[in-house]
Design an enzyme around this catalytic site. Structure first.
Site, mmCIF file in Angstrom:
data_model
loop_
_atom_site.group_PDB
_atom_site.id
_atom_site.type_symbol
_atom_site.label_atom_id
_atom_site.label_comp_id
_atom_site.label_asym_id
_atom_site.label_seq_id
_atom_site.Cartn_x
_atom_site.Cartn_y
_atom_site.Cartn_z
ATOM 1 N N GLU A 256 0.800 -1.232 0.000
ATOM 2 C CA GLU A 256 0.000 0.000 0.000
ATOM 3 C C GLU A 256 0.835 1.286 0.000
ATOM 4 O O GLU A 256 0.468 2.272 0.654
ATOM 5 C CB GLU A 256 -0.980 0.004 1.178
ATOM 6 C CG GLU A 256 -1.876 -1.225 1.226
ATOM 7 C CD GLU A 256 -2.809 -1.242 2.425
ATOM 8 O OE1 GLU A 256 -2.985 -0.198 3.078
ATOM 9 O OE2 GLU A 256 -3.357 -2.321 2.714
ATOM 10 N N ASP B 257 -11.325 -5.042 4.883
ATOM 11 C CA ASP B 257 -11.135 -4.757 6.307
ATOM 12 C C ASP B 257 -12.372 -4.100 6.917
ATOM 13 O O ASP B 257 -12.928 -3.155 6.348
ATOM 14 C CB ASP B 257 -9.954 -3.811 6.512
ATOM 15 C CG ASP B 257 -8.617 -4.490 6.241
ATOM 16 O OD1 ASP B 257 -8.581 -5.722 6.218
ATOM 17 O OD2 ASP B 257 -7.617 -3.778 6.045
ATOM 18 N N HIS C 279 1.096 -1.483 17.455
ATOM 19 C CA HIS C 279 1.034 -0.101 17.914
ATOM 20 C C HIS C 279 2.296 0.304 18.675
ATOM 21 O O HIS C 279 2.470 1.460 19.009
ATOM 22 C CB HIS C 279 -0.185 0.100 18.817
ATOM 23 C CG HIS C 279 -1.487 -0.137 18.113
ATOM 24 N ND1 HIS C 279 -2.169 -1.335 18.208
ATOM 25 C CD2 HIS C 279 -2.214 0.648 17.283
ATOM 26 C CE1 HIS C 279 -3.267 -1.257 17.481
ATOM 27 N NE2 HIS C 279 -3.328 -0.078 16.907
#
Length: 774
Positions: free
Chosen positions: A501, A616, A712
């Site tokens: 992406e 998604d 994260h």
């Protein structure tokens, strides 16, 4: 006089100043003192904006370097020993809990390796908070210099009187959890925690605070009995402080509190109650009737969650109805919630079309709106006639605009049939066909979609946006990035590849830019978590797909890869939830329009040779109405149908994946199963693996990839750590249905940590593959 009030203001600054400062600090490019100074500068700037707008009640302690709940975790000493044992500076300890910390041994100091605390969506918003994590022997201790006191005095020194904002004790504990291996019921600690709140309120009073805002948003939930019962003793103690504490305004938002109305008599010793009259205006009568004889009502009539201009006529009518019931001296005009969830200022948007720009209101503009409404009901409409007339003109312009209605979209929606929501065959048939077309090993490895967005990618995208390079030059650059990502995946020996992406700015914005019905901003950033900001697109009209959106890049990736390649799409619910949606059309209508556009894309990807397509839906859980009942079931029905409409136009041999975050899905698992995706990938690394038990209980037949590590955090998990994760998963899932993947996309990570983590992940998967194929 009716006062105006703001419940909270965005933290990031006009140009994402806080993001830049925190990331510079993490990268050791600025000092701790410089970071703290930048935080102070931003706070003063934001207080001044509100004061200059004429807001009467300005919040303080709404600023956080990472998350407001994490601030409370540290302020109350709810710090697991795995963080406190290193004797870090409080700032570094704070960030370690928020994002993890991994440092080698140096200068006689032991190595540090701690993951972050669990992060969860804040109610039904796209903001993430850090979950308080309690021990069986948990105690609470107020910080020596409590942040609400420090920031109130900071504003006072600048000549600005503020109302500190504090998360309430019942909400803090209801949103908390027991640490791994612990059995404590957090709400059982309410008496101990309230004692610390007593101390905090007394310190605020000593500092000169007259009013304090205590947020208890859990009142909009169907509360467990223990949490509901905790309100009376907690607020009796706080209210009994009398003149030794500031007056308390208890704030709720994101829903109504009518189902918990029996709690209000226990709160009659408080100064006032705030309710969200944007989300649930019908609660006004009931709540006003349940207030004590002298209590104030803070009426949330300016939307803190969306970017549309407030309809002054409607808002004034709500406030005047409250005044009729209570009198002017008992009503405050307020934002519905904190403005944390909207961009900073519309003034930054120089490129927006003038027509649609006139329909919007961001945080700075919303502060002016509460002032206008308060003045209109205090002094009469004539006092703000110019503003009211301009507002009415804006509202009418939007309602009558040709941008909002597309007859062709409505015709296509009318032609949708029931058969369009179903795959051609049941999963066992599909699985057999996919085995022939894709041929994967046990414990197949993949990633969720994105790979690191490097500085060079951002530079080239910016150049292309500004016209400094041609479309051909940019396309060649993107192809080179895809080549590099494919080569890296080959070296890592992943089983199902992604193209990485590199061409995508954001998983929703990218698609919105290629669909009709959307508009986009330049600087309208909103905090998602920590330093992570998103720039939500805005749905202004009916949605359709003029041309393919992802086929070119995916087709190119297939042409150069040796392994199956996933086509990556964002699902209809996530495209809707992570945008600012229309408020004049039901969200189910908008979701169906998005589903039809995505259905065309899925079919085109299959035709281009893509045999694995991931759609998604990380926002599926987020969109779930906060209370059980008909509204929740209605949402799940149209949300599931939207996903299925988007994904069912393919052959049996094409494998449909979906990804969603935050695995608290036990109470709506039937909807997860009803998606009928061939493979689900879910956030799991910071959740209790026992959550996976639901897949046994419900005899879930399809395949699943619970995340094996947290993306994260920059921390790299060891191979053994991932093996332990897989071993836990195999207690609940069959080897033949388990995929191995990270928690989420890797866009925000750096390449060195990404390669190291994925190497360990692939090695762990191969270990179990060998073990189960002997």
């Amino acid at each position: 006089m009716v006062q105006s009030s703001v419940l909270g203001f965005p933290r990031m600054g006009k140009l994402r100043d806080l993001k830049k400062a925190t990331e510079a600090y993490w990268g050791e490019k600025i000092s701790r003192d410089e970071l703290l100074a930048e935080g102070k500068r931003l706070r003063l700037a934001h207080w001044k904006i509100q004061k200059d707008a004429g807001v009467d009640i300005i919040p303080s302690n709404d600023f956080a370097f990472y998350d407001q709940v994490l601030d409370h975790i540290q302020m109350f000493g709810v710090i697991p020993e795995r963080y406190s044992k290193y004797n870090l500076h409080p700032v570094d300890e704070y960030f370690a809990m928020g994002r993890g910390l991994q440092k080698p041994a140096k200068d006689g100091q032991a190595a540090i390796d701690v993951p972050s605390l669990e992060m969860v969506k804040w109610f039904d918003s796209n903001y993430h908070y850090v979950k308080p994590t309690l021990q069986d022997n948990q105690t609470f201790k107020l910080a020596e210099q409590p942040k609400p006191v420090v920031q109130f005095l900071e504003a006072k020194e600048a000549g600005i009187v503020t109302r500190p904002v504090i998360l309430g004790p019942v909400s803090f504990l209801t949103l908390a959890k027991a640490d791994r291996g612990q059995t404590v019921d957090p709400i059982s600690k309410i008496d101990d925690l309230v004692a610390v709140y007593v101390e905090l309120l007394q310190k605020l009073k000593e500092a000169g605070v007259e009013d304090v805002q205590i947020d208890e948003p859990v009142l909009v939930f169907d509360l467990p009995a223990k949490s509901k019962d905790a309100f009376k003793p907690a607020y009796e103690k706080l209210g009994a402080l009398g003149d030794k504490a500031p007056r308390i305004v208890l704030a709720t938002y994101f829903g109504d509190i009518v189902h918990n109305i029996d709690v209000l008599p226990a709160l009659h010793n408080l100064y006032g109650i705030h309710i969200d009259l944007v989300r649930n205006p019908e609660q006004l009568d009931t709540v006003a009737g349940a207030l004590g004889p002298n209590q104030v009502l803070s009426a949330g009539v300016v939307d803190g969650r969306n970017i549309w201009k407030t309809n002054f006529k409607t808002a004034i009518e709500k406030v005047e109805l409250a005044i009729q019931k209570l009198g002017k001296d008992r009503v405050i005009v307020a934002t519905s919630s904190s403005l944390l969830h909207v961009p900073h200022t519309l003034a930054s948007e120089k490129n927006l079309d003038a027509e649609v720009r006139d329909w919007f209101s961001f945080a700075v503009e919303k502060t002016a709106e509460v002032v206008v409404i308060a003045k209109a009901v205090t002094e009469g409409p004539a006092a703000v006639r110019e503003q009211l007339e301009a507002n009415a003109k804006s509202v009418q312009s939007r309602a009558s605009s040709s941008r909002t209605n597309d007859p062709k979209v409505k015709e296509r929606q009318a032609a949708v049939t029931e058969e369009m929501h179903n795959r051609k065959s049941a999963f066992p048939v599909r699985l057999a066909e996919q085995g022939k077309s894709i041929n994967l090993p046990l414990f197949p490895t993949t990633t969720i979609g994105s790979f690191p967005q490097t500085k060079e990618i951002r530079i080239q995208r910016n150049k292309f946006t500004k016209g400094e390079i041609t479309a051909e030059q940019y396309e060649k650059f993107i192809e080179k990035e895809i080549q590099d990502v494919v080569k890296i995946q080959e070296e890592l020996d992943l089983d199902v590849f992604v193209h990485g992406e590199p061409e995508r700015n954001d998983m929703v914005q990218y698609f919105g830019e290629r669909l009709t019905g959307y508009v986009f901003t330049t600087h309208a950033w909103v905090q998602s978590y920590g330093s992570r900001c998103v720039r939500p697109p805005i749905v202004v009209g009916d949605i359709s797909r003029p041309a393919p959106m992802t086929v070119k890049e995916s087709k190119y990736a297939v042409s150069i890869s040796k392994k199956p390649m996933k086509g990556m799409l964002t699902g209809p619910i996530t495209c809707l939830r992570w945008s600012f949606p229309r408020d004049d059309v039901h969200q189910s209508v908008q979701a169906q329009q998005l589903a039809l556009a995505l259905r065309d894309e899925v079919v085109d990807l299959e035709a281009a040779g893509i045999k694995v397509i991931q759609v998604d839906e990380p926002a599926l859980r987020e969109g779930l109405p906060l209370r059980s009942g008909k509204e929740r079931e209605d949402y799940l029905k149209w949300a599931v149908r939207s996903f299925r409409l988007a994904t069912t136009g393919v052959a049996d041999g094409t494998q449909i994946h979906s990804h969603f975050c935050y695995s608290e899905f036990q109470d709506f698992f039937h909807a997860i199963a009803a998606l009928d995706a061939d493979v689900l990938s879910i956030e799991n690394s910071k959740s209790d693996a026992k959550l996976l038990k639901v897949f046994i209980d419900e005899a879930y037949p399809r395949h699943i990839g619970p995340g094996v590590y947290d993306i994260h955090s920059p921390r790299v998990p060891s191979e053994q750590e991932i093996k332990d994760r897989i071993d836990e998963m195999l207690q609940y899932l069959r080897p033949d249905q388990l995929w191995v993947n990270p928690d989420c996309g890797l866009k925000t990570r750096q390449w060195p940590e990404t390669k190291a983590a994925l190497t360990n992940m692939v090695n762990a998967a191969k270990y179990y593959r060998q073990k189960h194929t002997k």
